[in-house]
Design a protein around this motif. Structure first.
Motif, PDB file in Angstrom:
ATOM      1  N   GLY A 173      15.924 -15.604 -14.949  1.00 22.85           N
ATOM      2  CA  GLY A 173      14.724 -16.194 -15.526  1.00 22.85           C
ATOM      3  C   GLY A 173      14.096 -17.286 -14.698  1.00 22.85           C
ATOM      4  N   GLN A 174      14.890 -18.001 -13.879  1.00 23.67           N
ATOM      5  CA  GLN A 174      14.373 -19.115 -13.078  1.00 23.67           C
ATOM      6  C   GLN A 174      14.285 -18.768 -11.593  1.00 23.67           C
ATOM      7  OE1 GLN A 174      13.424 -21.956 -14.708  1.00 23.67           O
ATOM      8  NE2 GLN A 174      13.982 -20.892 -16.585  1.00 23.67           N
ATOM      9  N   ALA A 175      14.410 -17.498 -11.254  1.00 25.86           N
ATOM     10  CA  ALA A 175      14.443 -17.116  -9.835  1.00 25.86           C
ATOM     11  C   ALA A 175      13.143 -17.453  -9.114  1.00 25.86           C
ATOM     12  CB  ALA A 175      14.743 -15.622  -9.699  1.00 25.86           C
ATOM     13  N   PHE A 176      12.013 -17.302  -9.808  1.00 23.86           N
ATOM     14  CA  PHE A 176      10.715 -17.525  -9.167  1.00 23.86           C
ATOM     15  C   PHE A 176      10.149 -18.911  -9.450  1.00 23.86           C
ATOM     16  CE2 PHE A 176      10.138 -12.695  -9.781  1.00 23.86           C
ATOM     17  CZ  PHE A 176      10.817 -12.445  -8.605  1.00 23.86           C
ATOM     18  N   ARG A 177      10.945 -19.756 -10.015  1.00 24.56           N
ATOM     19  CA  ARG A 177      10.461 -21.097 -10.325  1.00 24.56           C
ATOM     20  C   ARG A 177      10.150 -21.837  -9.023  1.00 24.56           C
ATOM     21  NH1 ARG A 177      10.819 -23.797 -15.111  1.00 24.56           N
ATOM     22  NH2 ARG A 177      10.480 -26.038 -15.019  1.00 24.56           N
ATOM     23  N   GLY A 178       8.993 -22.423  -8.958  1.00 22.10           N
ATOM     24  CA  GLY A 178       8.589 -23.153  -7.761  1.00 22.10           C
ATOM     25  C   GLY A 178       7.602 -22.408  -6.894  1.00 22.10           C
ATOM     26  N   LEU A 179       7.374 -21.126  -7.160  1.00 18.98           N
ATOM     27  CA  LEU A 179       6.398 -20.361  -6.372  1.00 18.98           C
ATOM     28  C   LEU A 179       5.007 -20.625  -6.937  1.00 18.98           C
ATOM     29  CD1 LEU A 179       8.310 -16.971  -5.931  1.00 18.98           C
ATOM     30  CD2 LEU A 179       8.225 -18.923  -4.389  1.00 18.98           C
ATOM     31  N   GLN A 180       4.484 -21.791  -6.582  1.00 20.10           N
ATOM     32  CA  GLN A 180       3.243 -22.261  -7.188  1.00 20.10           C
ATOM     33  C   GLN A 180       2.006 -21.522  -6.673  1.00 20.10           C
ATOM     34  OE1 GLN A 180       3.129 -24.430  -9.654  1.00 20.10           O
ATOM     35  NE2 GLN A 180       5.336 -24.736  -9.641  1.00 20.10           N
ATOM     36  N   HIS A 181       2.079 -20.983  -5.448  1.00 18.14           N
ATOM     37  CA  HIS A 181       0.887 -20.394  -4.852  1.00 18.14           C
ATOM     38  C   HIS A 181       1.036 -18.902  -4.553  1.00 18.14           C
ATOM     39  CE1 HIS A 181       0.324 -24.737  -4.048  1.00 18.14           C
ATOM     40  NE2 HIS A 181      -0.951 -24.451  -4.218  1.00 18.14           N
ATOM     41  N   LEU A 182       2.034 -18.274  -5.131  1.00 21.29           N
ATOM     42  CA  LEU A 182       2.200 -16.837  -4.903  1.00 21.29           C
ATOM     43  C   LEU A 182       1.035 -16.087  -5.541  1.00 21.29           C
ATOM     44  CD1 LEU A 182       4.206 -14.798  -3.647  1.00 21.29           C
ATOM     45  CD2 LEU A 182       5.089 -14.436  -5.949  1.00 21.29           C
ATOM     46  N   GLN A 183       0.342 -15.299  -4.754  1.00 22.44           N
ATOM     47  CA  GLN A 183      -0.842 -14.602  -5.232  1.00 22.44           C
ATOM     48  C   GLN A 183      -0.662 -13.081  -5.281  1.00 22.44           C
ATOM     49  OE1 GLN A 183      -4.186 -15.874  -2.881  1.00 22.44           O
ATOM     50  NE2 GLN A 183      -4.303 -17.852  -3.922  1.00 22.44           N
ATOM     51  N   ARG A 184       0.234 -12.558  -4.477  1.00 23.37           N
ATOM     52  CA  ARG A 184       0.419 -11.107  -4.447  1.00 23.37           C
ATOM     53  C   ARG A 184       1.910 -10.802  -4.498  1.00 23.37           C
ATOM     54  NH1 ARG A 184       0.712  -6.719  -0.597  1.00 23.37           N
ATOM     55  NH2 ARG A 184      -0.510  -4.935  -1.320  1.00 23.37           N
ATOM     56  N   PHE A 185       2.307  -9.918  -5.439  1.00 24.52           N
ATOM     57  CA  PHE A 185       3.726  -9.653  -5.645  1.00 24.52           C
ATOM     58  C   PHE A 185       3.916  -8.166  -5.898  1.00 24.52           C
ATOM     59  CE2 PHE A 185       7.566 -10.010  -8.586  1.00 24.52           C
ATOM     60  CZ  PHE A 185       8.451 -10.057  -7.528  1.00 24.52           C
ATOM     61  N   ILE A 186       4.941  -7.578  -5.226  1.00 30.30           N
ATOM     62  CA  ILE A 186       5.213  -6.145  -5.336  1.00 30.30           C
ATOM     63  C   ILE A 186       6.662  -5.924  -5.774  1.00 30.30           C
ATOM     64  CG2 ILE A 186       5.297  -3.936  -4.117  1.00 30.30           C
ATOM     65  CD1 ILE A 186       3.225  -4.999  -2.190  1.00 30.30           C
ATOM     66  N   LEU A 187       6.839  -5.136  -6.847  1.00 34.70           N
ATOM     67  CA  LEU A 187       8.163  -4.655  -7.275  1.00 34.70           C
ATOM     68  C   LEU A 187       8.136  -3.133  -7.201  1.00 34.70           C
ATOM     69  CD1 LEU A 187       9.134  -6.752 -10.426  1.00 34.70           C
ATOM     70  CD2 LEU A 187      10.323  -6.716  -8.259  1.00 34.70           C
ATOM     71  N   GLN A 188       9.134  -2.543  -6.537  1.00 32.21           N
ATOM     72  CA  GLN A 188       9.137  -1.091  -6.370  1.00 32.21           C
ATOM     73  C   GLN A 188      10.559  -0.568  -6.250  1.00 32.21           C
ATOM     74  OE1 GLN A 188       6.145   0.791  -3.768  1.00 32.21           O
ATOM     75  NE2 GLN A 188       7.839   1.656  -2.600  1.00 32.21           N
ATOM     76  N   LYS A 189      10.816   0.564  -6.907  1.00 34.45           N
ATOM     77  CA  LYS A 189      12.107   1.252  -6.853  1.00 34.45           C
ATOM     78  C   LYS A 189      13.255   0.332  -7.255  1.00 34.45           C
ATOM     79  CE  LYS A 189      10.902   4.751  -3.402  1.00 34.45           C
ATOM     80  NZ  LYS A 189      11.230   5.337  -2.089  1.00 34.45           N
ATOM     81  N   CYS A 190      13.072  -0.345  -8.372  1.00 36.05           N
ATOM     82  CA  CYS A 190      14.141  -1.187  -8.918  1.00 36.05           C
ATOM     83  C   CYS A 190      14.801  -0.460 -10.087  1.00 36.05           C
ATOM     84  CB  CYS A 190      13.573  -2.531  -9.363  1.00 36.05           C
ATOM     85  SG  CYS A 190      12.772  -3.451  -8.030  1.00 36.05           S
ATOM     86  N   ASN A 191      15.962  -0.964 -10.499  1.00 40.01           N
ATOM     87  CA  ASN A 191      16.728  -0.313 -11.565  1.00 40.01           C
ATOM     88  C   ASN A 191      16.712  -1.146 -12.846  1.00 40.01           C
ATOM     89  OD1 ASN A 191      17.497   1.870  -9.911  1.00 40.01           O
ATOM     90  ND2 ASN A 191      19.190   0.692  -9.062  1.00 40.01           N
ATOM     91  N   PHE A 192      15.560  -1.707 -13.181  1.00 39.60           N
ATOM     92  CA  PHE A 192      15.457  -2.519 -14.387  1.00 39.60           C
ATOM     93  C   PHE A 192      15.566  -1.649 -15.632  1.00 39.60           C
ATOM     94  CE2 PHE A 192      12.495  -5.105 -11.572  1.00 39.60           C
ATOM     95  CZ  PHE A 192      13.461  -6.018 -11.254  1.00 39.60           C
ATOM     96  N   THR A 193      16.164  -2.212 -16.687  1.00 39.50           N
ATOM     97  CA  THR A 193      16.105  -1.592 -18.012  1.00 39.50           C
ATOM     98  C   THR A 193      14.934  -2.160 -18.814  1.00 39.50           C
ATOM     99  OG1 THR A 193      17.702  -3.228 -18.820  1.00 39.50           O
ATOM    100  CG2 THR A 193      18.568  -1.110 -18.071  1.00 39.50           C
ATOM    101  N   THR A 194      14.542  -3.387 -18.512  1.00 42.94           N
ATOM    102  CA  THR A 194      13.342  -3.997 -19.085  1.00 42.94           C
ATOM    103  C   THR A 194      12.660  -4.802 -17.995  1.00 42.94           C
ATOM    104  OG1 THR A 194      14.572  -5.967 -19.820  1.00 42.94           O
ATOM    105  CG2 THR A 194      14.293  -4.178 -21.420  1.00 42.94           C
ATOM    106  N   LEU A 195      11.394  -5.045 -18.180  1.00 43.22           N
ATOM    107  CA  LEU A 195      10.635  -5.815 -17.207  1.00 43.22           C
ATOM    108  C   LEU A 195      11.102  -7.276 -17.239  1.00 43.22           C
ATOM    109  CD1 LEU A 195       8.309  -4.888 -15.339  1.00 43.22           C
ATOM    110  CD2 LEU A 195       6.747  -5.998 -16.936  1.00 43.22           C
ATOM    111  N   PRO A 196      11.265  -7.941 -16.068  1.00 45.43           N
ATOM    112  CA  PRO A 196      11.724  -9.350 -16.039  1.00 45.43           C
ATOM    113  C   PRO A 196      10.608 -10.308 -16.450  1.00 45.43           C
ATOM    114  CG  PRO A 196      11.308  -8.594 -13.809  1.00 45.43           C
ATOM    115  CD  PRO A 196      11.114  -7.395 -14.706  1.00 45.43           C
ATOM    116  N   GLU A 208      -2.430 -10.640  -7.886  1.00 47.53           N
ATOM    117  CA  GLU A 208      -2.140  -9.208  -7.834  1.00 47.53           C
ATOM    118  C   GLU A 208      -0.666  -8.961  -8.143  1.00 47.53           C
ATOM    119  OE1 GLU A 208      -3.362  -6.965  -4.448  1.00 47.53           O
ATOM    120  OE2 GLU A 208      -5.109  -8.217  -4.087  1.00 47.53           O
ATOM    121  N   LEU A 209      -0.411  -8.012  -9.049  1.00 47.42           N
ATOM    122  CA  LEU A 209       0.958  -7.624  -9.380  1.00 47.42           C
ATOM    123  C   LEU A 209       1.047  -6.101  -9.310  1.00 47.42           C
ATOM    124  CD1 LEU A 209       3.808  -8.204 -10.388  1.00 47.42           C
ATOM    125  CD2 LEU A 209       2.928  -8.221 -12.728  1.00 47.42           C
ATOM    126  N   HIS A 210       1.942  -5.614  -8.436  1.00 48.40           N
ATOM    127  CA  HIS A 210       2.118  -4.176  -8.233  1.00 48.40           C
ATOM    128  C   HIS A 210       3.531  -3.784  -8.675  1.00 48.40           C
ATOM    129  CE1 HIS A 210      -1.573  -3.942  -5.747  1.00 48.40           C
ATOM    130  NE2 HIS A 210      -1.240  -5.183  -5.418  1.00 48.40           N
TER     131      HIS A 210
END
Length: 597
Positions: A173-196, A208-210
């Motif tokens: 839950g806190q993995a992306f904490r501090g990424l204040q200016h992230l504007q483009r993010f890509i998640l692909q071919k992951c093994n999630f059971t639910t979206l994080p 942008e979120l892909h």
């Protein structure tokens, strides 16, 4: 006395001067023999050299270092500390499986770091600390299973994070904490059971979120909390995704939404209806069969709608009503037979139309396209429609040379308008027939005596079959009355009237029929037999106790009479048998002399 060099000697003189300067520059910026150094550009290429360690002799003022496609397996602490001028470091496609703490110490100016195609299973906490200017981080195509809390802390300038093609099962839950200016993010071919969802909620400035190639079946409510700046959302190739819950996109102000190559069977109207700033909607390669009318009214700023490569067979009238800025429709490679002008709010705004690779029928419904073909942009993919010749063959026409007389319709007509009189008993099935003809084939609907329209989409006891027959599964008395059949197509309408009379059954058993769902005469006889059995049971229950009580009474009387008969017999017997005293008296009387009279 030395003579002055002639002009012919100058080129050779300058050559030696240039050579000396090059030697001096090279001496100050030594370069490993395994690399190629462009000193002036401050670029060093050490790629594809089968290196197992970082070469020592790299100019310290280098700004770009390419170490890709080598055999580096561990990044040790401080191994790049000499190269403090680096702005871009490429370590892609090595066999790096471990990054020690402080491996990137001293790289204060680095802006791009590429670690794609390695063997990383985990990124240690804080390994990227001390990189204040890092704006691009590429971690795709590794073996990373989990991102722990604070993995990317202090990366305040990071604007592009790519973690595609990792077998991720968890993002803390806190993995992306501090990424204040992230504007483009890509998640692909992951093994999630639910979206994080919790982890994503820290990306407050994401634009942008892909989300590509995931195996999720449902997009749950409030999946994108606190992403108020998100403008582009791509959901691509989720083969099991069938449902977008009504509030799954709640809180978003998207301008572009792509949900492609999924398993949606309907446009997710409820999930997208609040996206008033949406300009671009792409639902291509989904098994969607119908775009329903008046369901996109809330998307008032929508300009482009793409639904290509699906199973689209119908776009209902007024489907794009209220879309005053609508200018592009792409529904190529579907199952459409027509596209009517009344589908649109206004065809005057339409600029681009893709209808190619559909089995279109040349009739009056497409005449508006033929008339506007000079102003419409078909993107070099002209639609083709077909007519049936006198010989029964299909003749294809493209819209560049087609003639208007091909685009005709024949008004719908009902073949037999003789008044139907259908009489059934309550609980039975009732069928009212209505056959029609026309080009294009008319659609049939029925209007009930209560002025309710019944069609093939109806639910409950009544439905309209493909041949136009109105089928009432089990009729009730209140269904009686006049029904009107309406046959309609683009050229006109026709109608007829049919009468239905529902009779009350014998013995006033209609309520029982409703309760038991009886629908035919066999049920009636069964019900009669049931009532006969009930009456027989009641009769038996009443008669048997009566007979038993009578039998008891007679038995009591019989026993009582028998007992009384024995008592009477004994009394009589006692009275008729003289006692001994009596005999003596009588004997004395016999022997005593008679007194004289």
């Amino acid at each position: 006395m030395l003579s002055r060099p002639s002009s012919l000697d100058l080129p050779s003189s300058w050559f030696w001067v240039f050579l000396g300067m090059t030697f001096l520059v090279g001496a100050g910026h030594s370069c490993s023999f395994k690399c190629k150094c462009l000193v002036q550009e401050k670029v060093v290429f050490c790629n594809s050299r089968n290196l197992t360690a970082v070469p020592v002799k790299i100019p310290p003022d280098s700004e770009f270092l390419d170490l890709s496609k080598n055999s580096l397996c561990i990044l040790h602490q401080g191994m790049f500390s000499r190269l403090q001028a680096l702005k871009e470091l490429d370590l892609s496609y090595n066999i790096i499986s471990n990054i020690e703490q402080g491996a990137f110490n001293g790289l204060q100016k680095i802006m791009t770091l590429r670690l794609a195609g390695n063997k990383l299973k985990m990124v240690p906490d804080g390994v990227f600390t001390g990189l204040p200017n890092l704006s691009v981080l590429d971690l795709r195509d590794n073996k990373i299973l989990i991102f722990l809390d604070h993995t990317f802390k202090d990366l305040f300038s990071l604007g592009n994070l790519d973690i595609r093609d990792n077998p991720l099962v968890l993002i803390s839950g806190q993995a992306f904490r501090g990424l204040q200016h992230l504007q483009r993010f890509i998640l692909q071919k992951c093994n999630f059971t639910t979206l994080p969802t919790e982890a994503l909620s820290h990306l407050h400035h994401l634009v942008e979120l892909h989300l590509n190639v995931l195996n999720l079946r449902v997009l749950h409510n409030y999946s994108f909390q606190k992403l108020h700046h998100l403008k582009v959302l791509e959901v691509n190739q989720w083969p099991f995704l069938k449902i977008l819950e009504p509030h799954s996109l709640s809180g978003l102000n998207l301008t572009s939404l792509h949900i492609v190559r999924c398993n949606l069977h309907d446009v997710p109207y409820r999930a997208i209806k609040h996206l008033v700033h949406l300009h671009f909607l792409d639902l291509s390669y989904n098994p969607i069969s119908t775009v329903r009318g008046r369901k996109l009214l809330g998307l008032s700023r929508l300009q482009e709608f793409h639904l290509t490569g699906g199973r689209l067979a119908t776009i209902q009238a007024n489907a794009f009503e209220g879309l005053v800025h609508f200018r592009l429709l792409n529904v190529s490679a579907n199952h459409l037979r027509t596209l009517e002008e009344r589908v649109f709010h206004s065809v005057g705004n339409l600029e681009v139309l893709r209808l190619d690779q559909n089995p279109l029928a040349c009739d009056c419904r497409l005449l508006w396209i033929l008339k506007r073909r000079q102003r419409l942009n078909f993107e070099a993919q002209l639609p083709i429609c077909a007519t049936i010749s006198e010989k029964g063959e299909k003749v294809f026409h493209d819209f560049s040379s087609a003639l208007a007389y091909h685009f005709t319709c024949r008004k719908s007509t009902i073949e037999n308008k003789t008044l139907q009189k259908v009489v059934v008993h309550e609980g039975e099935q009732a069928n009212l027939t209505c056959s029609s003809d026309g080009d294009p084939p008319p659609s049939i609907s029925w209007v009930s005596p209560q002025n309710i329209t019944l069609d093939s989409t109806g639910k409950g006891r009544s439905t309209v079959l493909p041949d136009g027959t109105l089928k009432i599964l089990y009729a009730l008395v209140e269904d009686s009355g006049l029904y009107r059949c309406v046959a309609s197509n683009a050229a006109g309408n026709d109608s007829m009237v049919a009468s239905l009379q529902v009779l009350v059954p014998l013995f006033n058993q209609s309520l029982v029929w409703k309760d038991f769902g009886l629908r035919n005469k066999t049920a009636m006889s069964s019900l009669f037999f049931l009532h006969t059995s009930i009456w027989l049971g009641i009769l038996i229950i009443g008669v048997v106790p009566f007979l038993c009580s009578v039998l008891v009474c007679f038995s009591f009387i019989f026993l009582y009479s028998r007992g009384r008969g024995n008592v009477t017999h004994q009394v009589i017997h006692a009275e008729t048998r003289p006692s001994r005293g009596y005999k003596a008296i009588m004997g004395q009387r016999r022997t005593s002399p008679k007194k004289p009279r």
